[in-house]
Motif scaffolding. Structure first.
Motif, PDB file in Angstrom:
ATOM      1  N   GLN A  72       0.754  -1.357  -0.096  1.00 22.52           N
ATOM      2  CA  GLN A  72      -0.043  -0.127  -0.001  1.00 22.52           C
ATOM      3  C   GLN A  72       0.899   1.339   0.032  1.00 22.52           C
ATOM      4  O   GLN A  72       0.779   2.309  -0.547  1.00 22.52           O
ATOM      5  CB  GLN A  72      -0.760   0.076   1.270  1.00 22.52           C
ATOM      6  N   LYS A  73       1.962   1.221   0.606  1.00 22.63           N
ATOM      7  CA  LYS A  73       2.780   2.293   0.666  1.00 22.63           C
ATOM      8  C   LYS A  73       3.433   2.693  -0.599  1.00 22.63           C
ATOM      9  O   LYS A  73       3.693   3.962  -0.923  1.00 22.63           O
ATOM     10  CB  LYS A  73       3.905   2.085   1.803  1.00 22.63           C
ATOM     11  N   VAL A  74       3.882   1.651  -1.345  1.00 27.53           N
ATOM     12  CA  VAL A  74       4.394   1.899  -2.656  1.00 27.53           C
ATOM     13  C   VAL A  74       3.369   2.492  -3.567  1.00 27.53           C
ATOM     14  O   VAL A  74       3.488   3.562  -4.402  1.00 27.53           O
ATOM     15  CB  VAL A  74       4.927   0.424  -3.350  1.00 27.53           C
ATOM     16  N   LEU A  75       2.191   2.061  -3.378  1.00 24.85           N
ATOM     17  CA  LEU A  75       0.880   2.478  -4.146  1.00 24.85           C
ATOM     18  C   LEU A  75       0.756   3.816  -3.850  1.00 24.85           C
ATOM     19  O   LEU A  75       0.512   4.621  -4.931  1.00 24.85           O
ATOM     20  CB  LEU A  75      -0.036   1.598  -3.974  1.00 24.85           C
ATOM     21  N   PHE A  76       0.602   4.101  -2.544  1.00 25.37           N
ATOM     22  CA  PHE A  76       0.442   5.531  -2.408  1.00 25.37           C
ATOM     23  C   PHE A  76       1.463   6.637  -2.856  1.00 25.37           C
ATOM     24  O   PHE A  76       0.932   7.574  -3.265  1.00 25.37           O
ATOM     25  CB  PHE A  76       0.699   5.589  -0.750  1.00 25.37           C
ATOM     26  N   ASP A  89      10.791   3.423  -8.909  1.00 31.68           N
ATOM     27  CA  ASP A  89      11.003   4.581  -8.083  1.00 31.68           C
ATOM     28  C   ASP A  89      10.541   4.681  -6.962  1.00 31.68           C
ATOM     29  O   ASP A  89      11.295   5.330  -5.986  1.00 31.68           O
ATOM     30  CB  ASP A  89      10.744   5.791  -8.970  1.00 31.68           C
ATOM     31  N   ALA A  90       9.274   4.205  -6.661  1.00 27.29           N
ATOM     32  CA  ALA A  90       8.584   4.112  -5.397  1.00 27.29           C
ATOM     33  C   ALA A  90       9.282   3.303  -4.401  1.00 27.29           C
ATOM     34  O   ALA A  90       9.345   3.567  -3.121  1.00 27.29           O
ATOM     35  CB  ALA A  90       6.978   3.785  -5.597  1.00 27.29           C
ATOM     36  N   VAL A  91       9.645   2.175  -5.054  1.00 25.57           N
ATOM     37  CA  VAL A  91      10.310   1.026  -4.153  1.00 25.57           C
ATOM     38  C   VAL A  91      11.586   1.554  -3.777  1.00 25.57           C
ATOM     39  O   VAL A  91      12.046   1.482  -2.516  1.00 25.57           O
ATOM     40  CB  VAL A  91      10.548  -0.087  -4.958  1.00 25.57           C
ATOM     41  N   LEU A  92      12.064   2.572  -4.487  1.00 21.40           N
ATOM     42  CA  LEU A  92      13.691   2.982  -4.334  1.00 21.40           C
ATOM     43  C   LEU A  92      13.394   4.038  -3.176  1.00 21.40           C
ATOM     44  O   LEU A  92      14.336   4.202  -2.300  1.00 21.40           O
ATOM     45  CB  LEU A  92      14.280   3.550  -5.539  1.00 21.40           C
ATOM     46  N   GLN A  93      12.354   4.829  -3.184  1.00 18.18           N
ATOM     47  CA  GLN A  93      12.257   5.964  -1.917  1.00 18.18           C
ATOM     48  C   GLN A  93      12.105   5.193  -0.754  1.00 18.18           C
ATOM     49  O   GLN A  93      12.630   5.514   0.205  1.00 18.18           O
ATOM     50  CB  GLN A  93      10.707   6.556  -2.260  1.00 18.18           C
ATOM     51  N   LEU A  94      11.279   3.895  -0.809  1.00 20.02           N
ATOM     52  CA  LEU A  94      11.107   3.406   0.511  1.00 20.02           C
ATOM     53  C   LEU A  94      12.557   2.660   0.886  1.00 20.02           C
ATOM     54  O   LEU A  94      12.596   2.593   1.982  1.00 20.02           O
ATOM     55  CB  LEU A  94      10.307   2.162   0.134  1.00 20.02           C
ATOM     56  N   ARG A  95      13.213   2.249  -0.063  1.00 20.38           N
ATOM     57  CA  ARG A  95      14.566   1.766   0.332  1.00 20.38           C
ATOM     58  C   ARG A  95      15.712   2.750   0.999  1.00 20.38           C
ATOM     59  O   ARG A  95      16.138   2.508   1.861  1.00 20.38           O
ATOM     60  CB  ARG A  95      15.179   0.905  -0.624  1.00 20.38           C
ATOM     61  N   ARG A  96      15.232   4.071   0.218  1.00 18.14           N
ATOM     62  CA  ARG A  96      16.316   5.070   0.978  1.00 18.14           C
ATOM     63  C   ARG A  96      15.490   5.563   2.513  1.00 18.14           C
ATOM     64  O   ARG A  96      16.296   6.007   3.272  1.00 18.14           O
ATOM     65  CB  ARG A  96      15.994   6.299   0.032  1.00 18.14           C
TER      66      ARG A  96
END
Length: 386
Positions: free
Chosen positions: A141-145, A156-163
């Protein structure tokens, strides 16, 4: 065929030979039916192969007081006297109404004055189903958000969460946990209660009654919009430096007044009402077209497939509504813009392309498939054991 798991049946008008059975998903078993309902069942059956048991007259009427022994005799008689295709057995609990116990004639006099409201188990099962779902699907859900808010690609969304790090992966889970457990408890529980009450007091077609109950349940869910609002703020990395937990987010909105908590209410009401109508209206028909389940595990799989398909369909259908809602709720303070105005702004930002508007929809499809599959399967499973 399992003993004690029959539902009400009836002969189709003009049918020849074995009657066509119409299963009523609101009935559980013979011990859950009133004396009058069992009489109607017996009268509509074809001629039996074996004698009628004691306590049941030849005309198909029952003695004034129906005790449990007679009910058990009646169940045995039905199994011996009629083919399996006439008696529709099921382990489905779609309507899930535990009917009141059979009353003696003295108690039946006051029965009409007692509100026929379903038990609290529907609320409890909905709450537990939501908890199970959130714990499993929150990272998705967080990636989708992030994709809905910024229009970025999945990678790019997954990379944001990794950072952001693992420490922040479940950051903001408390509001959706509180919101979903509460709203799903209301969604399932209120739908059952309101459907029951509306049938009792309003003489309208079944579809209209259930649709109204679904809309009212969805509208009630919108009371908890502040939790969804805070969840949006906590998941937006632009607000990471402003507050670090749910309490601080609520406190940050307090100075803007109560109205700020309900920013984005219109898309929430629209989404909740219409998605509830479609979910409860299509859940039964979809499951009827799935292969017949004869074991608990098969029912669990069918419930997962049914809930997953519905969730995925509704997720795609209301995806643009959620995009607008997310944009509206990511703002703190300032002008309260209308739904059409925000939609037009997003449409222009994304180059007036439908593919850009639905960016992240494929992930939402898979998330909804898993999420609502878990919710529906967990709800149905718990309903059978509670």
């Amino acid at each position: 065929m399992q003993a004690g798991r029959y539902r009400a049946w009836s002969r189709a008008p003009g049918a020849m030979g074995n009657p066509v059975i119409k299963v009523d998903s609101r009935r559980e078993n013979l011990t859950d039916l009133t004396m009058e309902e069992i009489e109607k069942v017996i009268k509509k059956l074809p001629s039996p192969k074996t004698p009628v048991p004691d306590g049941v007259s030849a005309s198909g009427t029952l003695t004034p007081v129906l005790d449990m022994k007679i009910v058990l005799k009646l169940e045995t008689w039905l199994k011996k006297s009629f083919p399996k295709k006439i008696l529709s057995n099921t382990m489905d609990s779609e309507a899930h109404e535990k009917r009141p116990p059979i009353l003696t004639s003295s108690k039946q006099d006051i029965a009409p004055h007692i509100a026929n409201v379903s038990e609290m188990r529907h609320y409890l099962c909905g709450c537990c189903a939501a908890f199970n779902n959130i714990a499993i699907t929150f990272p998705i859900q967080k990636v989708l958000f992030r994709q809905q808010l910024y229009g970025i690609k999945t990678r790019d969304a997954v990379l944001q969460l990794r950072r952001d790090g693992f420490r922040n992966l479940y950051r903001g889970i408390l509001p959706p946990l509180m919101q979903k457990t509460t709203t799903l408890a209301l969604m399932f529980g209120l739908y059952e209660d309101l459907s029951c009450l509306l049938r009792k007091h309003i003489s309208t077609p079944e579809f209209a009654t259930c649709s109204l109950a679904a809309v009212l349940a969805g509208t009630t869910e919108a009371i908890f919009t502040p939790l969804e609002r805070v969840q949006t703020l906590l998941q937006d990395h632009k607000h990471h430096d402003k507050f670090t937990n749910t309490y601080q987010a609520f406190k940050a909105l307090k100075c803007h007044g109560i109205r700020e908590y309900y920013r984005g209410l219109v898309p929430v009401l629209f989404r909740n009402g219409f998605s509830n109508v479609l979910f409860f209206g299509l859940r039964g028909p979809i499951k009827e077209h799935l292969p017949t389940a004869t074991t608990h595990s098969a029912h669990l799989v069918n419930d997962f497939i049914c809930g997953g398909l519905l969730g995925a369909m509704l997720g795609i259908l209301f995806f643009p509504v959620n995009v607008v809602k997310t944009r509206m709720q990511s703002q703190i303070g300032g002008e309260f813009q209308s739904f059409p105005k925000v939609f037009q702004k997003i449409w222009l930002e994304r180059d007036r392309k439908l593919t850009n508007l639905f960016r992240g929809a494929h992930l939402n499809y898979h998330r909804s498939l898993i999420s609502w599959g878990i919710i529906n399967a967990t709800y149905e499973f718990l309903l059978k054991i509670i």
